[in-house]
Write a protein that holds these residues in place. Structure first.
Motif, mmCIF file in Angstrom:
data_model
loop_
_atom_site.group_PDB
_atom_site.id
_atom_site.type_symbol
_atom_site.label_atom_id
_atom_site.label_comp_id
_atom_site.label_asym_id
_atom_site.label_seq_id
_atom_site.Cartn_x
_atom_site.Cartn_y
_atom_site.Cartn_z
ATOM 1 N N ALA A 94 0.807 -1.216 0.000
ATOM 2 C CA ALA A 94 0.000 0.000 0.000
ATOM 3 C C ALA A 94 0.841 1.266 0.000
ATOM 4 O O ALA A 94 0.339 2.353 -0.318
ATOM 5 N N THR A 95 2.126 1.157 0.372
ATOM 6 C CA THR A 95 2.993 2.343 0.401
ATOM 7 C C THR A 95 3.775 2.549 -0.894
ATOM 8 O O THR A 95 4.477 3.556 -1.032
ATOM 9 N N LEU A 96 3.655 1.633 -1.836
ATOM 10 C CA LEU A 96 4.523 1.651 -3.016
ATOM 11 C C LEU A 96 4.328 2.887 -3.886
ATOM 12 O O LEU A 96 5.261 3.327 -4.553
ATOM 13 N N HIS A 97 3.122 3.448 -3.900
ATOM 14 C CA HIS A 97 2.849 4.601 -4.759
ATOM 15 C C HIS A 97 3.197 5.928 -4.076
ATOM 16 O O HIS A 97 2.961 6.991 -4.641
ATOM 17 N N GLY A 98 3.750 5.843 -2.879
ATOM 18 C CA GLY A 98 4.203 7.047 -2.192
ATOM 19 C C GLY A 98 3.229 7.540 -1.143
ATOM 20 O O GLY A 98 2.028 7.269 -1.198
ATOM 21 N N LEU A 99 3.775 8.277 -0.180
ATOM 22 C CA LEU A 99 3.003 8.776 0.951
ATOM 23 C C LEU A 99 3.150 10.292 1.055
ATOM 24 O O LEU A 99 4.220 10.841 0.796
ATOM 25 N N ASP A 100 2.063 10.938 1.448
ATOM 26 C CA ASP A 100 2.086 12.384 1.679
ATOM 27 C C ASP A 100 2.456 12.732 3.111
ATOM 28 O O ASP A 100 2.742 13.889 3.409
ATOM 29 N N GLY A 101 2.443 11.751 3.973
ATOM 30 C CA GLY A 101 2.825 11.999 5.351
ATOM 31 C C GLY A 101 2.957 10.706 6.122
ATOM 32 O O GLY A 101 2.244 9.732 5.852
#
Length: 311
Positions: A94-101
């Motif tokens: 679920a984190t593969l597409h990047g996180l905003d925070g």
């Protein structure tokens, strides 16, 4: 959170809630990860700011915390939940597409301290466990039963900054020759008999219990790995917010943020250092809880919050 900090105060108030949410700079369509769900105080505040297309990822290594997360948020399509150590957040698809925070609220949680059976506290008699994830690893009792005297002393010194670490280790090894130390009060009373009362308003077992907890749970290693994983997964402009509760944690966080946000110093007479790629910029300095929060929640008094942004 320290054992002394757990002596009083409401059980489940999220520490520095407003500062943490402001630090994350939540956008309604963003994707955010709370790596230490606990009982969800910070998570609720983040979710309240998300719109229909926002996403909140929740992690905790404690199966009880994960069960609470699933009971409260399991039916919300914006929420995904994972049982695991935040140090391994980059392994979550679920984190593969990047996180905003990313929010990390370090240390032991209030519910873990308050549930005597977990063995974190010397204020109640319980099995000497101390594992945050009760489904894996060895307990504090198992460590004390198997480690040699030098290893025990090293752990107490390194993770508890206990000056009497060797004396305590000798007492533990002598005691276990008669019978294993299996319960919290057994250990606390042994330390008190060994050291006496050295400091007003501070139980002599405080540093030992902190050290054993950090060691059993690999907490400082998790901090290092988790900070790196969070930085890897943050999008450009994404925010990292970390709340620490003792000097060892905060030192690790401060040094990581410094190394990722500042070029190494140039020393006179030496070649300039190899250019480093900086990945973060710090946002403000260390933030501390205000007097009003400490009065309402004494467990907040040792908290330090730091914020950084991905370049």
């Amino acid at each position: 959170m320290s054992e002394e900090g757990a002596a009083a105060g409401p059980a489940h108030l999220p520490v520095m809630l407003n500062e943490a949410v402001q630090g994350l700079r939540v956008r309604e369509n963003g994707t955010y990860l709370d790596g230490t769900f606990g009982r969800g105080g910070h998570a609720r505040a983040v979710l309240a700011r998300l719109g229909p297309t926002g996403k909140l990822l929740l992690m905790d290594r404690d199966p009880t915390a994960v069960a609470h997360a699933r009971a409260e948020f399991g039916k919300d399509a914006r929420v995904a939940i994972r049982h695991g150590n935040f140090a391994d957040l980059a392994d979550w698809e679920a984190t593969l597409h990047g996180l905003d925070g990313v929010l990390l609220d370090l240390g032991v949680s209030s519910p873990q301290l308050d549930e005597a059976a977990r063995g974190f506290s010397f204020r109640a008699d319980a099995p000497l466990d101390m594992r945050m994830d009760t489904s894996s690893g060895i307990s504090a009792a198992q460590f004390l039963a198997s480690a040699d005297e030098r290893k025990i002393a090293d752990v107490l010194w390194q993770y508890g900054e206990e000056r009497m670490s060797r004396r305590i280790a000798r007492a533990i090894v002598a005691r276990r020759a008669e019978a294993p130390i299996a319960r919290t009060l057994e250990l606390a009373e042994l330390i008190e008999r060994t050291l006496g009362r050295r400091e007003a308003n501070k139980h002599p077992a405080t540093r030992t219990f902190q050290a054993l907890r950090i060691h059993v749970n690999g907490e400082l290693d998790a901090v290092d790995r988790g900070l790196r994983a969070a930085t890897d997964r943050l999008k450009s402009g994404g925010r990292l917010v970390v709340i620490s509760f003792h000097s060892l944690e905060d030192r690790a966080v401060k040094h990581f943020l410094r190394d990722e946000s500042q070029l190494p110093p140039t020393r006179r007479g030496l070649p300039p250092p190899v250019a480093a790629t900086l990945r973060l910029k710090t946002i403000g300095g260390a933030q501390l809880p205000g007097d009003e929060e400490i009065a309402a929640n004494p467990r907040a008094r040792s908290a330090v919050l730091r914020v950084a942004e991905k370049l």
